[in-house]
Design an enzyme around this catalytic site. Structure first.
Site, mmCIF file in Angstrom:
data_model
loop_
_atom_site.group_PDB
_atom_site.id
_atom_site.type_symbol
_atom_site.label_atom_id
_atom_site.label_comp_id
_atom_site.label_asym_id
_atom_site.label_seq_id
_atom_site.Cartn_x
_atom_site.Cartn_y
_atom_site.Cartn_z
ATOM 1 N N ARG A 18 0.816 -1.216 0.000
ATOM 2 C CA ARG A 18 0.000 0.000 0.000
ATOM 3 C C ARG A 18 0.853 1.272 0.000
ATOM 4 O O ARG A 18 0.516 2.266 0.640
ATOM 5 C CB ARG A 18 -0.983 -0.008 1.176
ATOM 6 C CG ARG A 18 -2.078 -1.051 1.013
ATOM 7 C CD ARG A 18 -3.021 -1.052 2.181
ATOM 8 N NE ARG A 18 -2.353 -1.471 3.399
ATOM 9 C CZ ARG A 18 -2.752 -1.180 4.624
ATOM 10 N NH1 ARG A 18 -3.822 -0.447 4.811
ATOM 11 N NH2 ARG A 18 -2.086 -1.624 5.671
ATOM 12 N N LYS A 120 -20.239 3.443 -7.497
ATOM 13 C CA LYS A 120 -19.622 2.136 -7.746
ATOM 14 C C LYS A 120 -19.302 1.937 -9.221
ATOM 15 O O LYS A 120 -20.076 2.320 -10.086
ATOM 16 C CB LYS A 120 -20.563 1.020 -7.303
ATOM 17 C CG LYS A 120 -20.957 1.119 -5.869
ATOM 18 C CD LYS A 120 -20.114 0.255 -4.996
ATOM 19 C CE LYS A 120 -20.525 0.489 -3.551
ATOM 20 N NZ LYS A 120 -19.762 -0.265 -2.609
ATOM 21 N N ILE A 444 -24.699 5.832 11.471
ATOM 22 C CA ILE A 444 -24.778 4.588 10.692
ATOM 23 C C ILE A 444 -24.033 3.456 11.395
ATOM 24 O O ILE A 444 -24.100 2.307 10.975
ATOM 25 C CB ILE A 444 -24.267 4.844 9.257
ATOM 26 C CG1 ILE A 444 -25.053 5.992 8.616
ATOM 27 C CG2 ILE A 444 -24.392 3.615 8.385
ATOM 28 C CD1 ILE A 444 -26.559 5.793 8.589
ATOM 29 N N SER A 446 -20.415 3.109 12.797
ATOM 30 C CA SER A 446 -19.033 3.227 13.253
ATOM 31 C C SER A 446 -18.726 4.663 13.659
ATOM 32 O O SER A 446 -19.274 5.613 13.104
ATOM 33 C CB SER A 446 -18.069 2.787 12.153
ATOM 34 O OG SER A 446 -18.252 3.568 11.006
ATOM 35 N N TRP A 574 -18.393 -8.279 -0.677
ATOM 36 C CA TRP A 574 -17.081 -7.786 -0.274
ATOM 37 C C TRP A 574 -16.147 -8.905 0.155
ATOM 38 O O TRP A 574 -15.147 -8.683 0.840
ATOM 39 C CB TRP A 574 -17.220 -6.710 0.797
ATOM 40 C CG TRP A 574 -17.929 -5.492 0.247
ATOM 41 C CD1 TRP A 574 -18.251 -5.263 -1.064
ATOM 42 C CD2 TRP A 574 -18.404 -4.357 0.969
ATOM 43 N NE1 TRP A 574 -18.904 -4.053 -1.196
ATOM 44 C CE2 TRP A 574 -19.015 -3.478 0.037
ATOM 45 C CE3 TRP A 574 -18.389 -3.999 2.330
ATOM 46 C CZ2 TRP A 574 -19.578 -2.263 0.422
ATOM 47 C CZ3 TRP A 574 -18.962 -2.781 2.699
ATOM 48 C CH2 TRP A 574 -19.544 -1.925 1.749
ATOM 49 N N CYS A 656 -25.576 2.108 0.728
ATOM 50 C CA CYS A 656 -24.514 3.113 0.576
ATOM 51 C C CYS A 656 -24.522 3.867 -0.734
ATOM 52 O O CYS A 656 -23.475 4.166 -1.250
ATOM 53 C CB CYS A 656 -23.187 2.402 0.592
ATOM 54 S SG CYS A 656 -22.281 2.570 2.075
ATOM 55 N N HIS A 707 -17.746 10.839 3.047
ATOM 56 C CA HIS A 707 -16.605 10.492 2.199
ATOM 57 C C HIS A 707 -15.676 11.682 1.997
ATOM 58 O O HIS A 707 -14.652 11.569 1.342
ATOM 59 C CB HIS A 707 -17.081 9.963 0.846
ATOM 60 C CG HIS A 707 -17.880 8.698 0.977
ATOM 61 N ND1 HIS A 707 -19.253 8.688 0.985
ATOM 62 C CD2 HIS A 707 -17.503 7.413 1.160
ATOM 63 C CE1 HIS A 707 -19.679 7.444 1.134
ATOM 64 N NE2 HIS A 707 -18.632 6.650 1.256
ATOM 65 N N CYS A 739 -23.120 7.629 5.906
ATOM 66 C CA CYS A 739 -22.473 6.335 6.070
ATOM 67 C C CYS A 739 -21.749 6.348 7.414
ATOM 68 O O CYS A 739 -21.862 7.316 8.172
ATOM 69 C CB CYS A 739 -21.508 6.107 4.896
ATOM 70 S SG CYS A 739 -20.964 4.387 4.739
HETATM 71 N N1 GLN Z 1 -22.330 0.143 10.027
HETATM 72 C C1 GLN Z 1 -21.277 0.410 9.086
HETATM 73 C C2 GLN Z 1 -20.474 1.606 9.567
HETATM 74 O O1 GLN Z 1 -21.024 2.504 10.093
HETATM 75 C C3 GLN Z 1 -21.811 0.698 7.705
HETATM 76 C C4 GLN Z 1 -20.718 1.037 6.736
HETATM 77 C C5 GLN Z 1 -21.094 0.996 5.280
HETATM 78 O O2 GLN Z 1 -22.228 1.111 4.913
HETATM 79 N N2 GLN Z 1 -20.142 0.860 4.417
HETATM 80 O O3 GLN Z 1 -19.293 1.670 9.394
HETATM 81 ZN ZN ZN Z 2 -22.655 3.332 3.894
#
Ligand code: GLN
Ligand code: ZN
Length: 775
Positions: A18, A120, A444, A446, A574, A656, A707, A739
């Site tokens: 990376r 995407k 959402i 995290s 994923w 998402c 984002h 998100c």
């Molecule tokens: N619950 C996940 C978070 O909040 C959802 C993340 C996602 O949709 N990519 O990180």
């Molecule tokens: Zn999301």
């Protein structure tokens, strides 16, 4: 120049450790300047070219693609073609070039200037930046970064094959720039764009390029081409014009990710010298379409998108059948190798049996090189070809691939396992159980994954922290996040997911049937990388996974805490998934394991459970004819995971993206009580669709674009919320970011959430002053 015999359509761009990701992030953190970052990225590119050559792609015949990108290849094309939105005009230099700082600004936004929207890339987990094209976008050959990179490889002694997004795909993936007249579609600008491509191609030829690869994946996707009349004619005339341009290199048009179908004939009828077909997803042509006979056919027989070793015997037989159809057959991957990790040899921790089944990017290069040789020397290499086929047979017969007890449990479930009570009944039960205000606020799932969390995880991996110490640390983190949410005044709290390295990998590590890698990173967007687990066997849940964390969080507050699970479709999307049975069968196994987890969360007193399906649309087949079957099994898998919940348990889901039109019935079919979606970057554009579809359950259109590091102002969030309640009844609306917050820092998260809670309060007050009509 000898014709090439083997190639790949692209290679990972992030570097085996990376390096490119780290270089970009150092630039953004102010730890490196533009020149140092350019040097670091150049080192990754040079390493790629050398590595591909070592693996057997030839140095002087354009077999090696030059397919790097600092952030995103669609953004690169927009910059090269002069299609930088007006709000970023100042980052374009007088010479037309955009440096890495400017490129980062367009990708990540700046103050009030929103970044390009991100979405995407076909049916992958890669995200590209959406160019903005209007009737007045002044296309010009503006930035020659790609040409300079080609010349840099040439100076190193490698004649590479530059790769760029083709003109049709570029415009089909663009969105109409703000202020475009109603009904304007960027593809209308094709005739203005083609001369700029011709100029670009001539510049590559002048620099010494023999071939250039133009990627046209939009041609295999019904949704990308929806609404375009006369597609075949458009393709024929676009490539007719490009091939008629003077001083051009040879052109390879690539159509990865699917089947060209009826567009193969018009493309083959043009004077392009080569066509690259995806023969893993698409069908091999039965007979040669007119025009193919003299061309180079780049036959994508090695899956660029999954990690299993190829059945080389079958691939070779297919190549032999194709040989009479074209001038030259070149063996290749079906897509760029962007979607797979670098090298299986790095995975010394994996079970050797499993390792023997896998091919990452470098092994796939070995495979195309071997197939290229075997095709030209019939009878030679038989041992190596047979070994590839044997690896596959070994995998399908391995213990754990089929577990009768898992299959028997699924077979015993009836249709009622997918059915909850009527929504009205659930709604009443949930209202009395939860007592939430109008426009409830939540997140959402995290919270920021801080340096301390990452350090603790690393210390645990290295054995410097015991499991107990690590869990103690995580509980303290949960306590902190709960206290913060109470202080901010959020209504539905989360535990923050500090125990998860990744929302899919975490479940994979705790379910049977999966393996996880150490260095198996792939790019998701920009500098963001993920490490997809490998789903190889039948799936089951040996023990509860998330329950202790959610229960601990709930014990620290009197407000409702939402449990967090990743849904079956997303776990599949994923991961690298076994290819020996239908995806739907694998999804049911994952769903059943999650259903058990939902039951255990309920038993622990958790009244709200969110099952994230951000990837539901990602796996949607590109051809419309294949979509209903997919939507049926994916919706059924979600319902299998969630429908065991009691009426009073509120089931949330999170998706998402914002292109809802195509899948709105499926989203309705999920039957979730609350659905949160992405909407901030597109300014709630999706809500009218939702209202039109008569979607009647809870909906949380994201009001903070996570984002981007930009913090939206309180007024901005308020404005978005007003838009939301103007298209959807207020009693359905939830207030949340787009998100999860894991990629953000607290410096951005705290003010953004403060503005979100304040905006909800403001709009509640406005609604109270001008009461909503009773329902
Ligand atoms: N619950 C996940 C978070 O909040 C959802 C993340 C996602 O949709 N990519 O990180
Ligand atoms: Zn999301």
């Amino acid at each position: 120049m000898p014709a090439w015999s083997a190639t790949v359509l692209g290679y990972p761009r992030i570097g085996p450790r990376r390096e490119a990701k780290k270089a970009l992030e150092a630039l953004w953190a102010g730890q490196a300047d533009v020149a140092a970052t350019e040097r670091a990225l150049a080192a990754v590119r040079a390493r790629t070219v050398r590595r591909l050559n070592e693996l057997g792609l030839r140095a002087h015949d354009a077999s090696i693609p030059s397919a790097s990108s600092a952030y995103d290849h669609v953004l690169d094309a927009a910059i090269a073609l002069g299609a930088v939105p007006a709000r970023f005009a100042d980052v374009v230099g007088e010479d037309g070039r955009v440096d890495l700082a400017g490129l980062s600004t367009i990708a990540r936004g700046r103050g009030a200037d929103a970044p390009l929207e991100m979405t995407k890339w076909f049916d992958t987990n890669y995200h590209y930046l959406v160019p903005e094209v209007g009737p007045d976008t002044a296309f010009r050959f503006a930035d020659d970064r790609g040409v300079r990179e080609f010349s840099e490889a040439l100076a190193d002694g490698f004649l590479t094959r530059p790769v760029l997004v083709g003109p049709v795909t570029f415009l089909l993936l663009s969105k109409a720039a703000a202020g475009s007249p109603d009904g304007f579609a960027p593809i209308e600008r094709l005739d203005d764009l083609l001369p700029v491509y011709a100029e670009l191609l001539a510049a590559y030829a002048a620099a010494g390029a023999a071939w250039v690869q133009l990627d046209e994946p939009a041609l295999v996707s019904d949704s990308a081409t929806a609404g375009v009349d006369g597609l075949a004619e458009l393709v024929r005339s676009a490539y007719g014009a490009l091939t008629a341009a003077p001083g051009r290199p040879r052109l390879l048009v690539a159509a990865p990710y699917g089947d060209l179908g009826e567009l193969l004939e018009p493309l083959a009828s043009t004077a392009v010298e080569g066509l690259a077909l995806d023969l893993v997803r698409g069908a091999a042509p039965r007979r040669a379409p007119r025009g193919l006979a003299g061309k180079t056919l780049v036959a994508g027989v090695v899956d660029g998108h999954n990690v299993w070793r190829t059945d080389l015997g079958a691939a070779l037989a297919l190549l032999q059948e194709l040989q009479p159809l074209a001038g030259t057959v070149v063996t290749s991957t079906s897509t760029s190798l962007l979607h797979v990790p670098h090298d299986v040899a790095d995975e010394t921790g994996l079970d050797p049996g499993l390792r023997g089944w896998l091919a990452f990017a470098d092994q796939k290069v070995d495979e195309v090189v071997l197939l290229g040789r075997a095709l030209r020397e019939p009878g030679a290499h038989a041992g190596a070809i047979a070994a590839g086929s044997a690896a596959r047979a070994d995998r399908l017969g391995a213990p754990g691939a089929v577990r009768p007890e898992v299959r028997a449990r699924l077979a015993a479930l009836g249709p009622q396992a997918l059915q909850r009570s009527d929504y009205a009944v659930r709604r009443a039960a949930q209202e009395s159980a939860l007592g939430l205000p109008l426009l409830p606020t939540t997140t959402i799932g995290s919270f920021p994954q801080t340096a301390e969390i990452r350090a603790a995880r690393a210390a645990r991996t290295a054995g410097r922290l015991s499991q107990e110490q690590y869990e103690e640390f995580l509980r303290a983190e949960v306590d902190r996040v709960i206290a913060l949410q109470e202080e901010l005044g959020l209504d539905v709290l989360v535990h923050g997911e500090p125990e998860r390295n990744d929302m899919v990998q975490y479940f994979a590590e705790n379910l049977d049937g999966f393996a996880v890698t150490r260095h198996g990173w792939v790019q998701s967007y920009g500098s963001r990388c993920v490490r997809p687990p490998i789903l190889w066997g039948d799936v089951s849940r040996p023990a509860p996974i998330t329950v202790p964390w959610s229960a601990h969080a709930a014990s620290r507050t009197t407000r409702p805490v939402k449990g967090m699970l990743t849904g079956p479709v997303t776990i599949l999307a994923w991961s690298f998934v076994r290819d020996d049975q239908p995806l739907g069968d694998t999804a049911r196994q994952v769903a059943l394991a999650l259903r058990d987890e939902v039951a255990d969360l309920e038993a622990a007193g958790i009244g709200i459970v969110q099952v994230d399906e951000p990837a539901l649309r990602e796996l949607l087949p590109l051809r419309r004819a294949d979509q209903p079957a997919y939507l049926e099994w994916s919706v059924a898998a979600f319902r299998l995971a969630t429908a065991g919940a009691a009426d009073a348990t509120q089931v949330h889901t999170h998706l998402c993206y914002s292109e809802f039109g195509e899948v709105i019935d499926a989203i309705d079919g999920l039957d979730a009580d609350v659905t949160s979606i992405e909407a901030a970057r597109s300014r709630m554009e999706v809500l009218p669709d939702i209202a039109r579809a008569g979607f009647a359950r809870g909906i949380g259109p994201g009001v903070h674009d996570i984002h981007s590091p930009r913090v939206p102002s309180r007024e901005e969030v308020t404005e978005l919320l007003r838009l939301a309640v103007s298209s959807v009844p207020a009693r359905q609306v939830w207030v949340n970011p787009d998100c999860g917050l894991k990629t953000r820092g607290y410096a951005e998260t705290v003010p953004a959430l403060r503005h979100l809670v304040a905006a909800a309060g403001q709009v509640r007050a406005e609604l109270a002053a001008a009461p909503v009509p009773a329902l």
